[in-house]
Design an enzyme around this catalytic site. Structure first.
Site, PDB file in Angstrom:
ATOM      1  N   LEU A  56      68.280  65.616  54.618  1.00  0.00           N
ATOM      2  CA  LEU A  56      68.557  64.858  56.114  1.00  0.00           C
ATOM      3  C   LEU A  56      67.715  64.491  56.858  1.00  0.00           C
ATOM      4  O   LEU A  56      66.236  65.173  56.834  1.00  0.00           O
ATOM      5  CB  LEU A  56      69.308  66.759  56.468  1.00  0.00           C
ATOM      6  CG  LEU A  56      70.069  66.936  55.305  1.00  0.00           C
ATOM      7  CD1 LEU A  56      70.637  68.421  55.644  1.00  0.00           C
ATOM      8  CD2 LEU A  56      71.894  66.234  55.287  1.00  0.00           C
ATOM      9  N   GLU A  57      68.341  63.745  57.628  1.00  0.00           N
ATOM     10  CA  GLU A  57      67.055  63.449  58.727  1.00  0.00           C
ATOM     11  C   GLU A  57      67.021  63.760  60.372  1.00  0.00           C
ATOM     12  O   GLU A  57      68.213  63.881  59.966  1.00  0.00           O
ATOM     13  CB  GLU A  57      67.456  60.978  58.925  1.00  0.00           C
ATOM     14  CG  GLU A  57      66.973  60.386  57.424  1.00  0.00           C
ATOM     15  CD  GLU A  57      65.628  60.962  56.603  1.00  0.00           C
ATOM     16  OE1 GLU A  57      64.719  61.515  57.794  1.00  0.00           O
ATOM     17  OE2 GLU A  57      65.585  60.253  55.715  1.00  0.00           O
TER      18      GLU A  57
END
Length: 119
Positions: A56-57
């Protein structure tokens, strides 16, 4: 694409697009899709053969792009969007999302990153 097959609630409009890894296509297509749909939420999903986790960025960067795309093109400025912000931070609390997904006990490892790939 799998989510599109499964569907969401009846009151959720889900639009799925496969976007080629091409700088110029992305620069044209993504703003057009935002304008067309006026979304409340957009989830960009990238696939990497080297990935061992779901990452997850927390943010996306606008500078430092040196890799060639599928058309063998790279912006001379090494910038995705000329005049755009250097970084865009997600307003979603990725740490909480990560903890909640991990707590489900699925056979999936979820990690957090603040250094999204530049390709």
């Amino acid at each position: 694409q799998e989510l599109e097959k499964l569907g969401l609630r009846d009151d959720v409009d889900l639009h799925v697009y496969e976007v080629p890894v091409e700088y110029q296509t992305v620069q044209r297509l993504i703003p057009a899709l935002w304008k067309k749909h006026s979304p409340q939420l957009v989830v960009h999903v990238g696939v990497s053969g080297m990935a061992t986790t779901v990452t997850l960025e927390k943010c996306g960067h606008n500078v430092g792009y040196k890799g060639l795309d599928n058309c063998r093109f790279c912006p001379g400025s090494q910038c995705c969007v000329e005049g755009g912000p250097e970084c865009i931070d997600s307003i979603i609390d990725m740490d909480t999302v990560c903890r909640r997904v991990s707590a489900l006990g699925l056979d999936v490892t979820v990690t957090i990153s603040k250094d999204a790939g530049r390709y």
